[in-house]
Design a protein around this motif. Structure first.
Motif, mmCIF file in Angstrom:
data_model
loop_
_atom_site.group_PDB
_atom_site.id
_atom_site.type_symbol
_atom_site.label_atom_id
_atom_site.label_comp_id
_atom_site.label_asym_id
_atom_site.label_seq_id
_atom_site.Cartn_x
_atom_site.Cartn_y
_atom_site.Cartn_z
ATOM 1 N N LEU A 150 0.811 -1.214 0.000
ATOM 2 C CA LEU A 150 0.000 0.000 0.000
ATOM 3 C C LEU A 150 0.846 1.266 0.000
ATOM 4 N N ASN A 151 1.993 1.228 0.593
ATOM 5 C CA ASN A 151 2.792 2.417 0.901
ATOM 6 C C ASN A 151 1.900 3.461 1.561
ATOM 7 N N TRP A 165 2.705 3.503 -8.580
ATOM 8 C CA TRP A 165 2.703 2.995 -9.950
ATOM 9 C C TRP A 165 2.467 1.497 -10.047
ATOM 10 N N TRP A 166 2.975 0.742 -9.057
ATOM 11 C CA TRP A 166 2.778 -0.697 -9.151
ATOM 12 C C TRP A 166 1.306 -1.066 -8.972
ATOM 13 N N LEU A 167 0.612 -0.291 -8.114
ATOM 14 C CA LEU A 167 -0.815 -0.550 -7.920
ATOM 15 C C LEU A 167 -1.607 -0.132 -9.149
ATOM 16 N N LEU A 198 -4.021 -2.479 -11.163
ATOM 17 C CA LEU A 198 -5.412 -2.072 -11.359
ATOM 18 C C LEU A 198 -5.800 -2.165 -12.827
ATOM 19 N N ALA A 199 -4.875 -1.714 -13.707
ATOM 20 C CA ALA A 199 -5.152 -1.783 -15.148
ATOM 21 C C ALA A 199 -5.358 -3.225 -15.584
ATOM 22 N N THR A 230 -5.520 4.042 -5.509
ATOM 23 C CA THR A 230 -4.112 3.671 -5.579
ATOM 24 C C THR A 230 -3.212 4.755 -4.998
ATOM 25 N N LEU A 231 -3.824 5.816 -4.475
ATOM 26 C CA LEU A 231 -3.039 6.816 -3.761
ATOM 27 C C LEU A 231 -2.541 6.208 -2.455
ATOM 28 N N ARG A 232 -1.701 6.960 -1.788
ATOM 29 C CA ARG A 232 -1.151 6.433 -0.539
ATOM 30 C C ARG A 232 -2.225 6.280 0.523
#
Lengths: 206, 571
Positions: free
Chosen positions: B134-135, B148-150, B154-155, B427-429
């Motif tokens: 999650l960071n 970016w990894w999330l 998600l894509a 996907t934000l922190r």
């Protein structure tokens, strides 16, 4: 066993978690330990002066802990400073651990904070590789489905265009002959009644 | 040209000899798709109903205590955050192909003298979840950047959803065979493995031992009601959408009973492997605690090895406490209690990503188990996503919001694209905090309200008599006494009670959330923070927005009818 320090710079303590040992601790194991310490000293100082006899163990307990000192035979039987021994051991901690089939937790050098060896990391993170595989599959799937959808639609359009033509030919929009719909009759070649087809020749061509 | 004319004349002659001129049924425009077979339909509903909640929410609850546009909105909102959970599952799945598993050990700090502080103080599993996956930020208002990894995961997730829903039920009908059956296979494998692990029986005993005191707490009943509600995925519109593709003469009574029973049985069936494995984890933790204490005692008192074993540890401890109390206290032994370890469970994301992953690293062959587990979670969530997307797609098609010339592929693509872009906020922190908000507010109260209006609308506005006759036409028999009583009295009453209880409980205390803050003094405990006012406003909006359409549409129809009557009188 705990080695207690009688002088700050000289002696180092070693503690082995007895329950983690997969073998019995005896004199041969102690010999191996001395050899490992000597090896570490040699590697560290790049001199091949340290002998097994230079490593002294004492205050052994059943629980496998002892004190050890490294002497320097070259310099009048004085002991090597503890900091040097520490540094040597820290450098080769991995080798010492694996010689005894133990880990940093189960073979503890008290007073040495070990530099941990980093785990082996490949240049490309593994998850990216798996991700690219999944991505390729997904893109292939989408392309296949979209293309087949477009082709299906074109085929449907063509078929509905043909049925449109035939409906122009028939006077009534949808009629049946003997229960069979008109357009299906004409679409399926070879179901045209042979009797009528032969009549073409009765009409004189222009 | 004459030949052509001849052909036409002969054709016409044939036509006039035609027996009948009625339009055959087969040529009537029938563009509504149909299920290939009944099994597909049942499987889709089961897949929709059986979701992540069956695996991770029901077992938790067992342990600690024992309207059309409205539905569309709810389906949309739930799709957004549901697929984000799938994104996390996908992330863990991608990371399960490494040896050793990345959440099994703490990474090293900068100068390689020790482990990273945050990881050292909590556990490696917690660190991987909160930091590497999650960071997470320490506050919901602190949004941070997109991870970016999330975003990539998600894509991929939305692309997979698109593939499966590209042609509506024609494609989901095929995909459901895999996504609905596979989880049962994996649960069975886990069941067999789990029952053979040590400590499994303790876990199961703990699960099935009722704690009667807890039944007195009204919160228990509220949680049970909302769980079964959310679990059956009622009021989403998805079930209605799926059922609309059946033939009209369909035994819907049998279907309803089947799906409800299968859903509940699945929850119970899923509890067994989950709790065996949790029992194993608790027991392992307990043994580790005992072992560490035993070693300290043996070292301190210089006893013989193997003199203190796990089973006589308590006897030894008591004996030593009486003879050498000072030494014992100086050792600072941690008290080991099996119950305490078994209680360290969690629900939801905590269960899957923290507790279960920790259990997996203790099992031999952990990579395989991890891959299997996360693929199971993914297919569970995916089959529920089909229902959500269908709950959006079908009303849009029915309400003719889009013109008929737009192909279905484009429409489902548009839905997936819009949802993907909107879901980027998760996907934000601070994404996981937002997900909690959405889950607690959008995924609970509006469903109750919509379902309540559905029931009262059908029973009291449409008329129970008319409805019973419709059911009789479909199934061949009148709905019996049980259904009549449930529809008329029990269901509306229960829903009203749950709604009132829910609202009162929520308004009693200031809504708060637990933040992961490494700088908190009690870290790794979560820091309790209150939601700021603007976020509470968003919560209220999430609840009100889907529900507002019910009175709005009713009002619209009323106005239309009044105006229509006015026009008739005018002419």
């Amino acid at each position: 066993m705990y080695w207690s320090i009688f002088t700050e710079i000289l002696v180092l303590e070693l503690l082995i978690f007895y329950l983690s040992l997969q073998y019995a601790w005896d004199a041969s194991e102690e010999y191996l330990f001395k050899a490992m310490v000597a090896f570490a000293m040699r590697r560290y100082s790049n001199k091949e002066t340290t002998q097994i006899s230079n490593v002294l163990l004492c205050n052994m307990t059943e629980r496998v802990s002892f004190w050890f000192v490294v002497t320097d035979s070259a310099k009048n039987v004085t002991t090597v400073p503890g900091s040097e021994v520490e540094a040597a051991i820290r450098m080769n901690r991995n080798r010492i651990n694996s010689a005894f089939l133990l880990t940093d937790n189960t073979l503890q050098f008290l007073k040495i904070s070990s530099t941990l060896s980093p785990p082996i990391e490949s240049s490309v993170p593994v998850w990216l590789i798996v991700f690219s595989v999944v991505l390729c599959l997904v893109v292939a799937g989408i392309l296949f489905l979209v293309v087949s959808g477009i082709r299906q639609r074109k085929k449907n359009n063509r078929e509905s265009a043909e049925t449109g033509d035939l409906e122009d030919k028939c006077d009534t929009p949808v009629t049946t002959e003997n229960g069979i719909p008109c357009d299906i009759l004409d679409l399926k070649a070879g179901q045209i009644n042979g009797v009528y087809a032969a009549d073409d020749e009765r009409f004189t061509p222009l | 040209f004459v030949k052509q004319q001849d052909k036409r004349i002969s054709h016409f002659v044939r036509m006039s000899n035609a027996q009948s001129l009625d339009i055959p049924e087969v040529l009537k425009e029938d563009d509504r798709p149909k299920w290939d077979n009944k099994f597909q339909y049942i499987l889709s509903c089961v897949g929709f109903a059986v979701g992540l909640g069956n695996v991770w929410r029901f077992p938790y609850l067992c342990q600690i205590y024992g309207g059309g546009i409205g539905s569309l909105m709810v389906s949309f909102i739930v799709s957004l955050y549901y697929n984000t959970i799938l994104t996390w599952v996908m992330w863990y799945f991608l990371n399960s192909f490494q040896e050793p598993l990345p959440w099994s050990a703490c990474p090293l700090n900068g100068n390689r003298t020790g482990h990273i502080e945050e990881c050292h103080e909590s556990t490696a599993v917690n660190y991987f979840w909160y930091r590497r996956a999650l960071n997470i930020s320490s506050d919901i208002t602190d949004s941070g950047n997109l991870q970016w990894w999330l975003v990539l995961c998600l894509a991929i997730c939305w692309s997979i959803v698109y593939i499966c829903t590209i042609r509506g039920i024609e494609s989901t009908g095929k995909a459901i065979y895999v996504t609905a059956i596979f989880p049962y296979l994996v649960l069975t494998i886990f069941l067999i493995r789990g029952l053979t692990l040590p400590g499994a029986t303790e876990g199961l005993v703990y699960l099935f031992t009722p704690n009667l005191n807890i039944l007195k707490n009204p919160r228990v009943w509220l949680d049970a009601a909302t769980q079964i509600f959310f679990s059956l995925s009622l009021a989403f519109g998805g079930l209605i959408a799926f059922s609309s593709y059946n033939s009209p003469k369909n035994d819907c009574e049998k279907d309803a009973v089947t799906i409800a029973i299968v859903n509940s049985m699945t929850s119970l069936y899923a509890s067994i492997p989950i709790f065996s494995i949790l029992g194993f984890k608790g027991t392992t933790g307990y043994w580790d605690c005992l072992d560490r204490n035993i070693i300290s005692i043996i070292n301190e008192f210089d006893l013989q090895d193997q003199s203190i074993m796990r089973d006589n540890y308590t006897i030894w401890l008591e004996f030593l406490n009486t003879t050498h109390p000072k030494k014992i206290t100086s050792l600072k032994l941690r008290s080991c209690d099996l119950q305490e370890f078994l209680e360290q469970s969690a629900s939801g994301t905590g269960l899957a990503f923290i507790v279960f992953t920790e259990a997996i690293i203790l099992m031999p062959g952990s990579q395989g188990w991890a891959v299997l587990f996360f693929v199971m979670l993914f297919s569970l969530g995916l089959s529920s996503m089909f229902g959500n997307i269908e709950g959006i797609l079908t009303p849009l098609l029915e309400l003719r919001v889009v013109s008929k010339s737009v192909p279905k592929e484009v429409l489902s693509g548009a839905i997936c694209l819009v949802s993907f872009v909107t879901a980027l906020c998760f996907t934000l922190r601070s994404g996981s905090y937002w997900l909690e908000v959405f889950d607690s507010y959008a995924g609970s109260l509006p469903l109750l309200i919509i379902a309540f209006f559905e029931v009262t609308g059908v029973v009291y506005v449409y008329g129970i008599k008319r409805f019973s006759d419709d059911v009789k036409w479909m199934t061949g028999r009148q709905p019996n006494f049980y259904w009549q009583v449930s529809w008329r009295i029990i269901s509306p009453l229960l829903m009203l009670t749950v709604f009132v209880a829910f609202v009162t409980l929520q308004t009693q205390k200031q809504p708060s959330y637990g933040a992961w803050n490494p700088k908190y003094k009690d870290f790794p405990m979560k820091e309790e923070k209150d939601y700021p006012a603007w976020i509470l406003a968003i919560c209220v909006l999430l609840v009100v927005l889907p529900c507002i359409f019910i009175p709005m549409v009713a009002f619209y129809h009323l106005i239309k009818r009044v105006l229509g009557r006015g026009k008739k009188e005018g002419t």
